[in-house]
Design an enzyme around this catalytic site. Structure first.
Site, PDB file in Angstrom:
ATOM      1  N   HIS A  50      12.885  -0.072  -4.127  1.00  0.00           N
ATOM      2  CA  HIS A  50      14.157   0.453  -3.651  1.00  0.00           C
ATOM      3  C   HIS A  50      14.221   1.946  -3.925  1.00  0.00           C
ATOM      4  O   HIS A  50      13.719   2.389  -4.952  1.00  0.00           O
ATOM      5  CB  HIS A  50      15.322  -0.252  -4.356  1.00  0.00           C
ATOM      6  CG  HIS A  50      16.613  -0.088  -3.624  1.00  0.00           C
ATOM      7  ND1 HIS A  50      17.415   1.013  -3.781  1.00  0.00           N
ATOM      8  CD2 HIS A  50      17.209  -0.882  -2.703  1.00  0.00           C
ATOM      9  CE1 HIS A  50      18.468   0.880  -2.987  1.00  0.00           C
ATOM     10  NE2 HIS A  50      18.370  -0.250  -2.316  1.00  0.00           N
ATOM     11  N   ASP A  97      16.749  -8.326  -0.695  1.00  0.00           N
ATOM     12  CA  ASP A  97      16.183  -9.136   0.380  1.00  0.00           C
ATOM     13  C   ASP A  97      15.163 -10.169  -0.097  1.00  0.00           C
ATOM     14  O   ASP A  97      14.706 -10.995   0.688  1.00  0.00           O
ATOM     15  CB  ASP A  97      15.503  -8.215   1.415  1.00  0.00           C
ATOM     16  CG  ASP A  97      16.507  -7.331   2.119  1.00  0.00           C
ATOM     17  OD1 ASP A  97      17.535  -7.866   2.562  1.00  0.00           O
ATOM     18  OD2 ASP A  97      16.276  -6.113   2.239  1.00  0.00           O
TER      19      ASP A  97
HETATM   20  N1  CMC Z   1       4.973  -2.779  -2.075  1.00  0.00           N
HETATM   21  C1  CMC Z   1       3.956  -2.022  -2.573  1.00  0.00           C
HETATM   22  N2  CMC Z   1       4.105  -0.756  -2.962  1.00  0.00           N
HETATM   23  C2  CMC Z   1       5.307  -0.209  -2.855  1.00  0.00           C
HETATM   24  C3  CMC Z   1       6.415  -0.920  -2.345  1.00  0.00           C
HETATM   25  C4  CMC Z   1       6.208  -2.254  -1.956  1.00  0.00           C
HETATM   26  N3  CMC Z   1       7.223  -2.985  -1.477  1.00  0.00           N
HETATM   27  N4  CMC Z   1       7.491  -0.121  -2.339  1.00  0.00           N
HETATM   28  C5  CMC Z   1       7.083   1.059  -2.831  1.00  0.00           C
HETATM   29  N5  CMC Z   1       5.768   1.021  -3.153  1.00  0.00           N
HETATM   30  C6  CMC Z   1       4.960   2.080  -3.783  1.00  0.00           C
HETATM   31  C7  CMC Z   1       4.617   3.168  -2.787  1.00  0.00           C
HETATM   32  O1  CMC Z   1       3.389   2.898  -2.164  1.00  0.00           O
HETATM   33  C8  CMC Z   1       4.557   4.378  -3.685  1.00  0.00           C
HETATM   34  O2  CMC Z   1       3.351   4.344  -4.408  1.00  0.00           O
HETATM   35  P1  CMC Z   1       2.539   5.724  -4.690  1.00  0.00           P
HETATM   36  O3  CMC Z   1       3.450   6.582  -5.500  1.00  0.00           O
HETATM   37  O4  CMC Z   1       1.302   5.287  -5.416  1.00  0.00           O
HETATM   38  O5  CMC Z   1       2.239   6.325  -3.345  1.00  0.00           O
HETATM   39  C9  CMC Z   1       5.675   4.136  -4.692  1.00  0.00           C
HETATM   40  O6  CMC Z   1       5.797   2.718  -4.756  1.00  0.00           O
HETATM   41  C10 CMC Z   1       7.015   4.755  -4.287  1.00  0.00           C
HETATM   42  O7  CMC Z   1       7.331   4.262  -2.993  1.00  0.00           O
HETATM   43  P2  CMC Z   1       8.100   5.064  -1.854  1.00  0.00           P
HETATM   44  O8  CMC Z   1       7.540   4.653  -0.543  1.00  0.00           O
HETATM   45  O9  CMC Z   1       8.169   6.540  -2.179  1.00  0.00           O
HETATM   46  O10 CMC Z   1       9.558   4.477  -2.014  1.00  0.00           O
HETATM   47  P3  CMC Z   1      10.776   4.734  -1.026  1.00  0.00           P
HETATM   48  O11 CMC Z   1      11.955   4.975  -1.858  1.00  0.00           O
HETATM   49  O12 CMC Z   1      10.453   5.771  -0.007  1.00  0.00           O
HETATM   50  O13 CMC Z   1      10.876   3.326  -0.229  1.00  0.00           O
HETATM   51  C11 CMC Z   1      11.450   1.084   0.265  1.00  0.00           C
HETATM   52  C12 CMC Z   1      11.772   2.349  -0.557  1.00  0.00           C
HETATM   53  C13 CMC Z   1      12.529   0.065   0.038  1.00  0.00           C
HETATM   54  C14 CMC Z   1      11.421   1.459   1.771  1.00  0.00           C
HETATM   55  C15 CMC Z   1      10.063   0.550  -0.159  1.00  0.00           C
HETATM   56  O14 CMC Z   1      10.112   0.182  -1.516  1.00  0.00           O
HETATM   57  C16 CMC Z   1       9.611  -0.640   0.689  1.00  0.00           C
HETATM   58  O15 CMC Z   1       9.033  -0.443   1.742  1.00  0.00           O
HETATM   59  N6  CMC Z   1       9.855  -1.897   0.223  1.00  0.00           N
HETATM   60  C17 CMC Z   1       9.517  -3.067   1.009  1.00  0.00           C
HETATM   61  C18 CMC Z   1      10.553  -3.311   2.085  1.00  0.00           C
HETATM   62  C19 CMC Z   1      11.875  -3.810   1.508  1.00  0.00           C
HETATM   63  O16 CMC Z   1      11.912  -4.746   0.725  1.00  0.00           O
HETATM   64  N7  CMC Z   1      12.974  -3.186   1.933  1.00  0.00           N
HETATM   65  C20 CMC Z   1      14.320  -3.577   1.538  1.00  0.00           C
HETATM   66  C21 CMC Z   1      14.972  -2.511   0.712  1.00  0.00           C
HETATM   67  S1  CMC Z   1      16.407  -3.081  -0.154  1.00  0.00           S
HETATM   68  C22 CMC Z   1      17.729  -3.399   0.888  1.00  0.00           C
HETATM   69  C23 CMC Z   1      17.650  -2.993   2.280  1.00  0.00           C
HETATM   70  O17 CMC Z   1      17.735  -1.809   2.587  1.00  0.00           O
HETATM   71  O18 CMC Z   1      17.544  -3.886   3.103  1.00  0.00           O
END
Ligand code: CMC
Length: 388
Positions: free
Chosen positions: A268, A325
């Site tokens: 998140h 989720d």
């Molecule tokens: N699985 C594996 N690695 C992850 C995940 C994941 N679900 N989420 C983040 N990371 C890693 C990412 O690769 C990065 O690693 P590194 O620093 O080595 O490159 C680190 O964690 C930080 O991630 P980020 O992409 O900078 O995080 P963000 O704040 O931009 O993205 C997110 C947030 C929710 C889009 C992402 O965590 C994600 O894609 N999660 C899976 C989809 C999901 O469950 N979404 C629902 C969010 S909650 C409620 C909603 O909005 O519906």
């Protein structure tokens, strides 16, 4: 470039002041209008929470009745609109169809599209809240080839939605009551979440003084993506895939760590600790899916996947925890919702938040059109071919 700061994904930029929702991501705190989500989950109905989020205060009994009566009176959609919905591809993704239907509300109700007229904005608020369940249920009925069921003004908001969706196939007795409470709770937990992607979208679109229906249809579209609301569908698809392929949890997590796939339902932007909503939802899933000695296969799998990820340094180092989720899908499936309806349920829950933000923005003294800057990294001036 100049003095502008590059901030991809707005990770560090506040674009407005707001009184609606407070989140402390490090501590795992979520409050609507000052009230902790845990207290609202226990003490309030979704309709009360919707009122709180939109109007700022918990309703007095008379106010709640008035709100609820107005929603009952406005739950019907025009016949033309029903025809329009029925004419859309019945096997299309429901989020696409819902967004289209919400967009057309501006055309069916052009007497409530003026953002400068408070009465029109209020009327549009009631219409959106009243009609979205009717629209969503009709789209679902079409997808399964069944006749639509008209709203029943004698039923309350959530009951009416489940009846329009499932008709007589809705479970009754104790199970029916449990499912009704579960839907209510899930909608409460989704009601607002400050400037998530879809709510930020509603504000951006509304900032051009587009009408509330257009702005919220845009929010529905933003919600549809798998990084946002579409994650609840993606989690279930991931669990199905793990089960059907027979891959071990260890091997699946290896694929995640190799960046082949994301662990859906984890991570998140704001919560770097447990998402307080996911705790409530896990409790609910346990209640619904552990009712008998016949444990739900996918729920068991989700529990194991969560435990394995939380024991792995890749996830703990990055502070990746289950989000809202992760467990909703297994609950929705147990209730009989098809996977592609999960994100529509999220939209029903998030609607009060979208409305509240649209309305708050209209009264913000700092209100002006959203227009981010960029850092240009393209070519310098080039000679046009053939110009000597
Ligand atoms: N699985 C594996 N690695 C992850 C995940 C994941 N679900 N989420 C983040 N990371 C890693 C990412 O690769 C990065 O690693 P590194 O620093 O080595 O490159 C680190 O964690 C930080 O991630 P980020 O992409 O900078 O995080 P963000 O704040 O931009 O993205 C997110 C947030 C929710 C889009 C992402 O965590 C994600 O894609 N999660 C899976 C989809 C999901 O469950 N979404 C629902 C969010 S909650 C409620 C909603 O909005 O519906």
């Amino acid at each position: 470039t100049g003095m502008t700061t590059l901030d991809p994904g707005f990770g560090n930029t506040a674009s407005c002041s707001s009184k609606i929702t407070y989140i402390d991501g490090a501590a795992g705190i979520l409050r609507y209008r000052g009230y902790p989500i845990q207290d609202l989950a226990v003490g309030s109905s979704f309709l009360e929470v919707a009122y709180l989020v939109i109007y700022g205060e918990l309703p007095e009994p008379g106010q709640l009745k008035e709100f609820s009566d107005k929603l009952r009176e406005n739950a019907d959609i025009p016949d033309d609109m029903g025809t329009f919905i029925d004419a859309m591809p019945r096997n299309g993704h429901p989020m696409s169809l819902v967004a289209s239907a919400v967009n057309t509300l501006a055309a069916y109700y052009d007497d409530s599209v003026d953002p400068d007229d408070e009465n029109q904005v209020e009327l549009a608020t009631i219409r959106l809240m009243a009609k979205l369940p009717t629209i969503a249920a009709r789209i679902y009925r079409n997808s399964i080839g069944e006749q639509p069921i008209a709203p029943d003004p004698s039923l309350d908001y959530v009951e009416n939605f489940t009846r329009m969706t499932f008709g007589d196939a809705r479970p009754d007795g104790e199970l029916g009551e449990l499912f009704g409470k579960a839907v209510d709770l899930l909608l409460i937990l989704h009601a607002d979440h400050e400037l998530n992607c879809s709510t930020a979208t509603v504000r951006v679109v509304g900032s051009s003084q587009a009408d509330i229906f257009a702005s919220i249809a845009s929010g529905v579209n933003a919600l549809s993506g798998p990084s946002h609301g579409g994650a609840n569908q993606a989690v279930l698809e991931m669990l199905d895939e793990i089960r059907d392929s027979g891959v071990s949890i260890e091997d699946f997590l290896e694929r995640v760590k190799n960046r082949e796939v994301r662990l859906m339902g984890f991570g998140h932007r704001v919560y770097k600790n447990f998402d307080p909503r996911s705790k409530e939802i896990k409790g609910l899933a346990t209640q619904i899916l552990d009712r008998d000695d016949n444990p739900d296969e996918l729920f068991e799998l989700a529990l194991k996947l969560e435990a394995a990820a939380l024991a792995d340094s890749y996830f703990t180092e990055r502070k990746l925890y289950p989000n809202v989720d992760f467990y909703t899908g297994v609950i929705y499936r147990a209730m009989g919702f098809p996977t592609n309806m999960f994100t529509v349920l999220f939209a029903l829950g998030r609607l009060p938040g979208w409305i509240a933000h649209y309305r708050e923005q209209l009264h913000d003294p700092a209100f002006r059109i959203a227009r981010p800057r960029q850092h240009y990294i393209g070519a310098n001036e080039r000679r046009y071919p053939g110009q000597g």
